[in-house]
Design a protein around this motif. Structure first.
Motif, mmCIF file in Angstrom:
data_model
loop_
_atom_site.group_PDB
_atom_site.id
_atom_site.type_symbol
_atom_site.label_atom_id
_atom_site.label_comp_id
_atom_site.label_asym_id
_atom_site.label_seq_id
_atom_site.Cartn_x
_atom_site.Cartn_y
_atom_site.Cartn_z
ATOM 1 N N TRP A 273 57.268 19.607 9.545
ATOM 2 C CA TRP A 273 58.137 20.056 10.642
ATOM 3 C C TRP A 273 59.448 19.275 10.603
ATOM 4 O O TRP A 273 60.528 19.834 10.827
ATOM 5 C CB TRP A 273 57.437 19.845 11.981
ATOM 6 C CG TRP A 273 58.126 20.508 13.141
ATOM 7 C CD1 TRP A 273 57.876 21.746 13.657
ATOM 8 C CD2 TRP A 273 59.191 19.959 13.942
ATOM 9 N NE1 TRP A 273 58.708 22.008 14.714
ATOM 10 C CE2 TRP A 273 59.536 20.925 14.914
ATOM 11 C CE3 TRP A 273 59.891 18.754 13.929
ATOM 12 C CZ2 TRP A 273 60.536 20.722 15.866
ATOM 13 C CZ3 TRP A 273 60.885 18.552 14.869
ATOM 14 C CH2 TRP A 273 61.194 19.523 15.819
ATOM 15 N N TYR A 274 59.378 17.985 10.297
ATOM 16 C CA TYR A 274 60.549 17.123 10.354
ATOM 17 C C TYR A 274 61.447 17.293 9.137
ATOM 18 O O TYR A 274 62.671 17.299 9.257
ATOM 19 C CB TYR A 274 60.098 15.666 10.514
ATOM 20 C CG TYR A 274 59.239 15.494 11.735
ATOM 21 C CD1 TYR A 274 59.798 15.382 12.999
ATOM 22 C CD2 TYR A 274 57.852 15.509 11.631
ATOM 23 C CE1 TYR A 274 59.007 15.263 14.128
ATOM 24 C CE2 TYR A 274 57.052 15.393 12.760
ATOM 25 C CZ TYR A 274 57.637 15.281 14.003
ATOM 26 O OH TYR A 274 56.853 15.183 15.112
ATOM 27 N N SER A 275 60.845 17.422 7.958
ATOM 28 C CA SER A 275 61.671 17.653 6.769
ATOM 29 C C SER A 275 62.353 19.012 6.853
ATOM 30 O O SER A 275 63.524 19.160 6.472
ATOM 31 C CB SER A 275 60.826 17.554 5.501
ATOM 32 O OG SER A 275 59.754 18.475 5.534
ATOM 33 N N THR A 276 61.639 20.006 7.390
ATOM 34 C CA THR A 276 62.232 21.342 7.562
ATOM 35 C C THR A 276 63.345 21.317 8.594
ATOM 36 O O THR A 276 64.380 21.994 8.445
ATOM 37 C CB THR A 276 61.151 22.350 7.977
ATOM 38 O OG1 THR A 276 60.120 22.370 6.980
ATOM 39 C CG2 THR A 276 61.730 23.756 8.119
ATOM 40 N N TYR A 277 63.161 20.527 9.628
ATOM 41 C CA TYR A 277 64.185 20.364 10.668
ATOM 42 C C TYR A 277 65.494 19.875 10.053
ATOM 43 O O TYR A 277 66.583 20.364 10.379
ATOM 44 C CB TYR A 277 63.662 19.375 11.709
ATOM 45 C CG TYR A 277 64.648 18.922 12.755
ATOM 46 C CD1 TYR A 277 65.058 19.780 13.773
ATOM 47 C CD2 TYR A 277 65.152 17.619 12.741
ATOM 48 C CE1 TYR A 277 65.948 19.355 14.748
ATOM 49 C CE2 TYR A 277 66.038 17.187 13.712
ATOM 50 C CZ TYR A 277 66.430 18.054 14.716
ATOM 51 O OH TYR A 277 67.305 17.624 15.683
ATOM 52 N N ALA A 278 65.404 18.912 9.117
ATOM 53 C CA ALA A 278 66.605 18.420 8.435
ATOM 54 C C ALA A 278 67.160 19.473 7.477
ATOM 55 O O ALA A 278 68.378 19.662 7.383
ATOM 56 C CB ALA A 278 66.287 17.136 7.675
ATOM 57 N N MET A 279 66.270 20.159 6.784
ATOM 58 C CA MET A 279 66.702 21.192 5.843
ATOM 59 C C MET A 279 67.496 22.295 6.546
ATOM 60 O O MET A 279 68.507 22.776 6.024
ATOM 61 C CB MET A 279 65.488 21.803 5.153
ATOM 62 C CG MET A 279 65.814 22.888 4.129
ATOM 63 S SD MET A 279 64.357 23.833 3.621
ATOM 64 C CE MET A 279 64.085 24.845 5.094
ATOM 65 N N GLU A 280 67.053 22.674 7.719
ATOM 66 C CA GLU A 280 67.716 23.748 8.458
ATOM 67 C C GLU A 280 69.119 23.370 8.914
ATOM 68 O O GLU A 280 69.894 24.222 9.316
ATOM 69 C CB GLU A 280 66.853 24.147 9.660
ATOM 70 C CG GLU A 280 65.571 24.873 9.254
ATOM 71 C CD GLU A 280 64.625 25.082 10.417
ATOM 72 O OE1 GLU A 280 64.827 24.435 11.483
ATOM 73 O OE2 GLU A 280 63.676 25.881 10.276
ATOM 74 N N GLN A 281 69.433 22.069 8.833
ATOM 75 C CA GLN A 281 70.781 21.605 9.164
ATOM 76 C C GLN A 281 71.598 21.277 7.915
ATOM 77 O O GLN A 281 72.647 20.648 7.998
ATOM 78 C CB GLN A 281 70.686 20.393 10.091
ATOM 79 C CG GLN A 281 69.984 20.726 11.414
ATOM 80 C CD GLN A 281 69.985 19.565 12.378
ATOM 81 O OE1 GLN A 281 71.040 19.046 12.753
ATOM 82 N NE2 GLN A 281 68.809 19.130 12.792
ATOM 83 N N GLY A 282 71.084 21.731 6.747
ATOM 84 C CA GLY A 282 71.850 21.614 5.521
ATOM 85 C C GLY A 282 71.573 20.387 4.681
ATOM 86 O O GLY A 282 72.361 20.045 3.796
ATOM 87 N N PHE A 283 70.455 19.713 4.923
ATOM 88 C CA PHE A 283 70.134 18.485 4.200
ATOM 89 C C PHE A 283 68.836 18.639 3.423
ATOM 90 O O PHE A 283 68.015 19.493 3.731
ATOM 91 C CB PHE A 283 69.986 17.314 5.180
ATOM 92 C CG PHE A 283 71.240 16.995 5.938
ATOM 93 C CD1 PHE A 283 72.180 16.124 5.419
ATOM 94 C CD2 PHE A 283 71.488 17.580 7.176
ATOM 95 C CE1 PHE A 283 73.343 15.825 6.115
ATOM 96 C CE2 PHE A 283 72.646 17.296 7.881
ATOM 97 C CZ PHE A 283 73.581 16.421 7.345
ATOM 98 N N VAL A 284 68.654 17.789 2.436
ATOM 99 C CA VAL A 284 67.330 17.580 1.869
ATOM 100 C C VAL A 284 66.611 16.614 2.812
ATOM 101 O O VAL A 284 67.091 15.503 3.042
ATOM 102 C CB VAL A 284 67.406 16.958 0.452
ATOM 103 C CG1 VAL A 284 66.016 16.577 -0.024
ATOM 104 C CG2 VAL A 284 68.033 17.949 -0.514
ATOM 105 N N GLY A 285 65.511 17.042 3.379
ATOM 106 C CA GLY A 285 64.788 16.210 4.340
ATOM 107 C C GLY A 285 63.499 15.671 3.753
ATOM 108 O O GLY A 285 62.771 16.397 3.061
ATOM 109 N N VAL A 286 63.221 14.410 4.020
ATOM 110 C CA VAL A 286 61.972 13.773 3.593
ATOM 111 C C VAL A 286 61.358 13.068 4.790
ATOM 112 O O VAL A 286 62.059 12.365 5.521
ATOM 113 C CB VAL A 286 62.208 12.746 2.463
ATOM 114 C CG1 VAL A 286 60.895 12.056 2.080
ATOM 115 C CG2 VAL A 286 62.832 13.414 1.246
ATOM 116 N N ALA A 287 60.075 13.273 5.014
ATOM 117 C CA ALA A 287 59.360 12.565 6.070
ATOM 118 C C ALA A 287 58.038 12.078 5.499
ATOM 119 O O ALA A 287 57.337 12.827 4.806
ATOM 120 C CB ALA A 287 59.123 13.474 7.267
#
Length: 291
Positions: free
Chosen positions: A135-149
């Motif tokens: 949920w958290y990595s996707t949250y960052a991805m949806e704002q244009g970032f590569v997200g890692v949690a």
């Protein structure tokens, strides 16, 4: 009746979670994000991290393990691209007028820093179970970032050649945007199975799959009642279990040791085969443009 199903609308499940958490002292605003994450997990078919967690969360609030006080996580120290956060044992906090888990609070800091410095790296101690890591990595991805949690948990893994649990299921998730509405999202435990999935599996089958659980002698077993711990990703040593053990160690260092929190066998949880309890976590985002 075998094969019998009841389909419940998402909004009904969401409202039930919010009202249940409100009954044990969590505000509706804070309970709403908890519900968002749990419903999201069930909707994606990750039932081990969905509404099945509600009873655990309510018990932890009642017992005082999780605080519902009206206070915020504390940023202990930070630089332009990094931060260390103390979650103060909260289940969540108010961020941008919305309730958020401590993990969401950390990810928001990481995103803000990534916008300014190109990368955001945040470690946290004193947190609690944060649900589905994806949920958290996707949250960052949806704002244009590569997200890692990622996070360490109470010990569930019996390492290669071991007989005792010394590391948690230690999940990791990464999410990255692709072209044409596509994306890559990985969300996995570093054990062959997450504790919650094992519990669900055992409720349906008397004999478990091979290469999954370990008994008190460090040997493989397929009987749930023999449970002492789970194999790392890869299973036995002969099938590469030491690789999952190594990944779990890496996560324990980044989220436990680096944050100055509990790690290894000292990262305690409920002491039985309930879903793992998060103690520490790390979030990371990097500025990203899909190619």
């Amino acid at each position: 009746m075998e094969g019998f199903e009841i389909v419940i609308p998402k909004d009904n499940v969401h409202n039930f979670i919010v009202s249940s958490l409100e009954a044990v002292g969590l505000t509706p605003a804070r309970g709403s994000l908890v519900a968002d994450i749990l419903v999201s997990a069930d909707y994606r078919g990750i039932y081990s991290h969905g509404v099945i967690l509600l009873d655990k969360y309510m018990d932890e609030i009642r017992s005082g393990v999780v605080s519902v006080e009206d206070k915020e996580p504390t940023v202990i120290k930070e630089s332009i691209g990094t931060a260390l956060v103390d979650g103060n044992s909260l289940i969540g906090d108010i961020v941008v007028n919305k309730c958020a888990y401590v993990a969401r609070y950390c990810m928001d800091i990481a995103i803000k820093k990534a916008k300014e410095a190109g990368i955001g790296f945040v470690t946290c101690r004193g947190a609690n179970h944060f649900g589905m890591a994806g949920w958290y990595s996707t949250y960052a991805m949806e704002q244009g970032f590569v997200g890692v949690a990622l996070c360490n948990t109470n010990s569930r893994m019996v390492p290669t050649r071991g007989t005792r649990t010394t590391l948690g299921t230690n999940p990791i998730s990464i999410a990255a945007l692709g072209n044409h509405g596509d994306s890559f999202i990985l969300d996995m435990a570093t054990t062959v199975v997450a504790a919650g999935k094992l519990k669900i599996m055992a409720s349906k089958h008397s004999i478990l799959p091979e290469n999954m659980i370990v008994d008190v002698n460090g040997h493989e077993s397929r009987k749930y009642e023999d449970f002492n711990g789970v194999f790392p990703v890869g299973g036995r040593e002969e099938t590469g279990g030491y690789k999952g053990f190594g990944l779990a160690m890496m996560i324990d260092i980044l989220s436990g040791v680096l944050s100055g929190a509990e790690f290894g066998a000292n990262c305690k949880g409920a002491g039985n085969l309930e879903l793992t309890q998060l103690r520490n976590l790390m979030t990371y985002v990097n500025e990203y443009t899909s190619c």
